[in-house]
Design a protein around this motif. Structure first.
Motif, PDB file in Angstrom:
ATOM      1  N   ARG A   1       0.968  -0.911  -0.048  1.00 45.58           N
ATOM      2  CA  ARG A   1      -0.228   0.251  -0.427  1.00 45.58           C
ATOM      3  C   ARG A   1       0.843   1.146  -0.331  1.00 45.58           C
ATOM      4  O   ARG A   1       2.049   1.087   0.195  1.00 45.58           O
ATOM      5  CB  ARG A   1      -1.034   0.391   1.132  1.00 45.58           C
ATOM      6  CG  ARG A   1      -2.213  -0.824   1.318  1.00 45.58           C
ATOM      7  CD  ARG A   1      -2.742  -0.643   2.565  1.00 45.58           C
ATOM      8  NE  ARG A   1      -3.659   0.671   2.265  1.00 45.58           N
ATOM      9  CZ  ARG A   1      -4.480   1.161   2.019  1.00 45.58           C
ATOM     10  NH1 ARG A   1      -5.696  -0.015   1.513  1.00 45.58           N
ATOM     11  NH2 ARG A   1      -5.535   2.347   2.456  1.00 45.58           N
ATOM     12  N   PRO A   2       0.211   2.525  -1.186  1.00 47.43           N
ATOM     13  CA  PRO A   2       1.207   3.441  -1.070  1.00 47.43           C
ATOM     14  C   PRO A   2       1.203   4.205   0.299  1.00 47.43           C
ATOM     15  O   PRO A   2      -0.007   3.857   1.172  1.00 47.43           O
ATOM     16  CB  PRO A   2       1.406   3.940  -2.013  1.00 47.43           C
ATOM     17  CG  PRO A   2      -0.528   3.311  -3.034  1.00 47.43           C
ATOM     18  CD  PRO A   2      -0.395   2.439  -1.880  1.00 47.43           C
ATOM     19  N   THR A   3       2.474   4.569   1.043  1.00 41.52           N
ATOM     20  CA  THR A   3       2.400   5.352   2.557  1.00 41.52           C
ATOM     21  C   THR A   3       2.304   6.860   2.090  1.00 41.52           C
ATOM     22  O   THR A   3       3.097   7.045   1.028  1.00 41.52           O
ATOM     23  CB  THR A   3       2.647   5.071   3.416  1.00 41.52           C
ATOM     24  OG1 THR A   3       4.118   4.559   3.014  1.00 41.52           O
ATOM     25  CG2 THR A   3       2.295   3.378   3.691  1.00 41.52           C
ATOM     26  N   PRO A   4       2.264   7.834   2.872  1.00 44.78           N
ATOM     27  CA  PRO A   4       2.620   8.911   2.558  1.00 44.78           C
ATOM     28  C   PRO A   4       4.207   8.815   2.912  1.00 44.78           C
ATOM     29  O   PRO A   4       4.985   8.601   3.547  1.00 44.78           O
ATOM     30  CB  PRO A   4       1.878   9.649   4.162  1.00 44.78           C
ATOM     31  CG  PRO A   4       1.276   8.888   4.813  1.00 44.78           C
ATOM     32  CD  PRO A   4       1.200   7.694   4.350  1.00 44.78           C
ATOM     33  N   SER A   5       4.605  10.351   2.420  1.00 48.01           N
ATOM     34  CA  SER A   5       6.128  10.165   1.901  1.00 48.01           C
ATOM     35  C   SER A   5       6.822  10.472   3.343  1.00 48.01           C
ATOM     36  O   SER A   5       6.353  11.461   3.944  1.00 48.01           O
ATOM     37  CB  SER A   5       6.662  11.137   0.742  1.00 48.01           C
ATOM     38  OG  SER A   5       6.133  10.859  -0.528  1.00 48.01           O
ATOM     39  N   SER A   6       7.659  10.347   3.472  1.00 48.81           N
ATOM     40  CA  SER A   6       8.483  10.060   5.021  1.00 48.81           C
ATOM     41  C   SER A   6       9.380  11.570   4.563  1.00 48.81           C
ATOM     42  O   SER A   6      10.688  11.005   3.839  1.00 48.81           O
ATOM     43  CB  SER A   6       8.541   9.186   6.123  1.00 48.81           C
ATOM     44  OG  SER A   6       9.849   9.009   5.206  1.00 48.81           O
TER      45      SER A   6
ATOM     46  N   VAL B   1      -6.356   2.144  -3.585  1.00 47.74           N
ATOM     47  CA  VAL B   1      -4.962   1.337  -4.128  1.00 47.74           C
ATOM     48  C   VAL B   1      -5.636  -0.131  -3.135  1.00 47.74           C
ATOM     49  O   VAL B   1      -4.241  -0.716  -2.465  1.00 47.74           O
ATOM     50  CB  VAL B   1      -4.466   2.050  -2.752  1.00 47.74           C
ATOM     51  CG1 VAL B   1      -3.701   3.045  -3.757  1.00 47.74           C
ATOM     52  CG2 VAL B   1      -4.550   2.121  -1.545  1.00 47.74           C
ATOM     53  N   SER B   2      -6.300  -0.527  -2.852  1.00 45.99           N
ATOM     54  CA  SER B   2      -7.015  -1.238  -2.374  1.00 45.99           C
ATOM     55  C   SER B   2      -6.206  -2.694  -3.004  1.00 45.99           C
ATOM     56  O   SER B   2      -5.867  -3.986  -2.453  1.00 45.99           O
ATOM     57  CB  SER B   2      -7.935  -2.436  -2.438  1.00 45.99           C
ATOM     58  OG  SER B   2      -9.099  -2.143  -3.751  1.00 45.99           O
ATOM     59  N   ARG B   3      -5.797  -2.686  -3.858  1.00 45.69           N
ATOM     60  CA  ARG B   3      -5.563  -3.347  -5.149  1.00 45.69           C
ATOM     61  C   ARG B   3      -3.893  -2.915  -5.520  1.00 45.69           C
ATOM     62  O   ARG B   3      -4.614  -2.116  -6.818  1.00 45.69           O
ATOM     63  CB  ARG B   3      -6.477  -4.499  -5.913  1.00 45.69           C
ATOM     64  CG  ARG B   3      -7.308  -5.119  -5.305  1.00 45.69           C
ATOM     65  CD  ARG B   3      -8.403  -6.092  -5.846  1.00 45.69           C
ATOM     66  NE  ARG B   3      -7.078  -7.311  -6.664  1.00 45.69           N
ATOM     67  CZ  ARG B   3      -7.840  -7.709  -7.898  1.00 45.69           C
ATOM     68  NH1 ARG B   3      -9.599  -7.884  -8.467  1.00 45.69           N
ATOM     69  NH2 ARG B   3      -7.383  -8.846  -8.237  1.00 45.69           N
TER      70      ARG B   3
END
Length: 419
Positions: free
Chosen positions: A264-269, A400-402
């Motif tokens: 899953r894409p996550t917020p940029s850190s 972005v479930s798949r």
């Protein structure tokens, strides 16, 4: 009986009056019909007398053969005549062809930038040779024009495309214009412009796309809706690039593809300055053919780790770093580019520059250009409340479930399983 005779006489006179009026009306409409037919014949004659074919070429995207460019005025004149002859030879097979069809040729380019690129690629020995080439091209025929779109890279690029699109739209509706030849095969941005002119389930026979360098990925799909021709005796079949002062052909370089980790894409850190200082030695950007999509084929932007301080520096100093050079892997303007190519960036700095580039939106939510460095997902995500956000509505709240990994070279699509 006398009264009846008078009544019949009145009816006769009335009928005669109506008949005379009908004759006058018929005569009027007949005269109008004759005049309309005369006008139609005159219009058809006028249209047939002024028929022409229009050739529109993006000179930056479709460079002429080196053998023409290197010969200055003589080569420009030969290039103009070869292009005109090739277009006529191709169109003669069209049943709509008339022997008196004229050919109007308009080539638009960033002349200063292109001349520098040609010199850096050692195709011409001096920039003045390209000026002579243009003079020869314009001399080749009164209806052949090689036009300078401007000197500043970004402004010239915008104006060049604007001129080509404006001419296309203007003459597409012109009854005298029988056919348009459009050349800009290496530029993906023409895909969105040409798409509305495609016909559902058929070919638009009023337009032929000219291929020099191979059609860019998005344009290649749109091109299926038009006739296509490759004029290999006139245009290069590969783009000009300058790498370390030598001429090179465009190609895709392959690094290891980036990973989504959990799927899953996550917020940029944000990384710390220490991350930047301890990063590996300066890197040369490579472009992977791998992109990421959701189940509907929408483009996803992979998460990035970026340096907040370096990002602030990029904004505060109004950095002139060239996105093409650092993020796409090549810059078509080479050493003539007005933007900075001189920096040595670490991987974290490259990711930070990419993060900044993504704040500008791509116009295609289904973009499959692996070199595209623009944003395909609104960086504000679900929190975006801007009424006029420049990101398209479909670039918000993306499913972005798949997730899928898509190889733009092999066109293989593989689903990523959450880890």
């Amino acid at each position: 009986m006398l009264a009846e005779i008078e009544e019949r006489t009145r009816e006769r006179d009335a009928a005669k009056g109506e008949l005379d009026m009908a004759k006058d009306t018929a005569r009027t409409y007949y005269q109008r019909m004759v005049q309309a037919e005369s006008d139609r014949s005159h219009l058809q004659t006028s249209t047939d007398c002024d028929r022409f074919l229009l050739v529109l070429i993006d000179g930056d995207s479709m460079p002429f053969l080196d053998e023409f460019l290197s010969r200055g005025m003589e080569g420009g004149e030969a290039a103009g005549k070869h292009l005109r002859s090739s277009v006529l030879d191709y169109y003669k097979t069209n049943p709509k062809f008339h022997a008196d069809d004229r050919v109007i040729i308009r080539v638009y380019a960033n002349v200063r930038g292109l001349s520098r690129t040609l010199k850096a690629a050692k195709i011409i020995s001096d920039e003045s040779t390209f000026d002579q080439f243009i003079a020869g091209f314009n001399k080749s025929h009164p209806l052949s024009d090689y036009v300078d779109a401007g000197v500043h890279k970004e402004a010239a690029d915008s104006k060049l495309k604007g001129l080509l699109k404006a001419n296309f739209e203007l003459f597409y509706r012109n009854r005298h214009c029988q056919h348009i030849f459009f050349g800009g095969s290496a530029d993906n941005s023409y895909a969105g412009f040409l798409s509305p002119y495609t016909l559902p389930g058929g070919i638009n026979d009023r337009v032929t796309l000219v291929e020099g360098p191979p059609f860019a990925y998005d344009l290649r799909k749109v091109a299926q809706g038009f006739d296509r021709v490759s004029l290999t005796t006139v245009f290069r079949t590969a783009k000009i690039q300058v790498v370390n002062g030598t001429q090179a052909v465009a190609g895709i370089k392959r690094p290891a593809p980036a990973s989504y980790g959990s799927g899953r894409p996550t917020p940029s850190s944000a990384s710390t300055p220490a991350d930047n200082r301890s990063s590996s030695p300066p890197t040369t950007p490579n472009v992977s053919p791998i992109i990421y999509q959701n189940q509907y084929g929408q483009r996803l932007d992979i998460p990035l780790s970026y340096d907040k301080e370096y990002l602030k520096l990029l904004y505060d100093k109004n950095s002139k770093l060239c996105n093409n050079f650092y993020l796409r892997g090549n810059c078509p303007f080479g050493s003539s580019c007005a933007w900075d190519h001189s920096q040595k960036l670490s991987q974290t700095q490259l990711d930070t520059l990419r993060y900044k580039a993504r704040t500008s939106n791509c116009r295609n939510p289904f973009c499959t250009d692996p070199t595209c460095c623009l944003g395909h997902m609104c960086p504000r995500g679900n929190a975006c409340s801007l009424p006029n956000c420049k990101f398209l509505p479909e670039m918000h709240n993306i499913d972005v479930s798949r997730l899928y990994e898509y190889n733009t070279e092999t066109q293989e699509k593989k689903e990523l399983k959450p880890s």
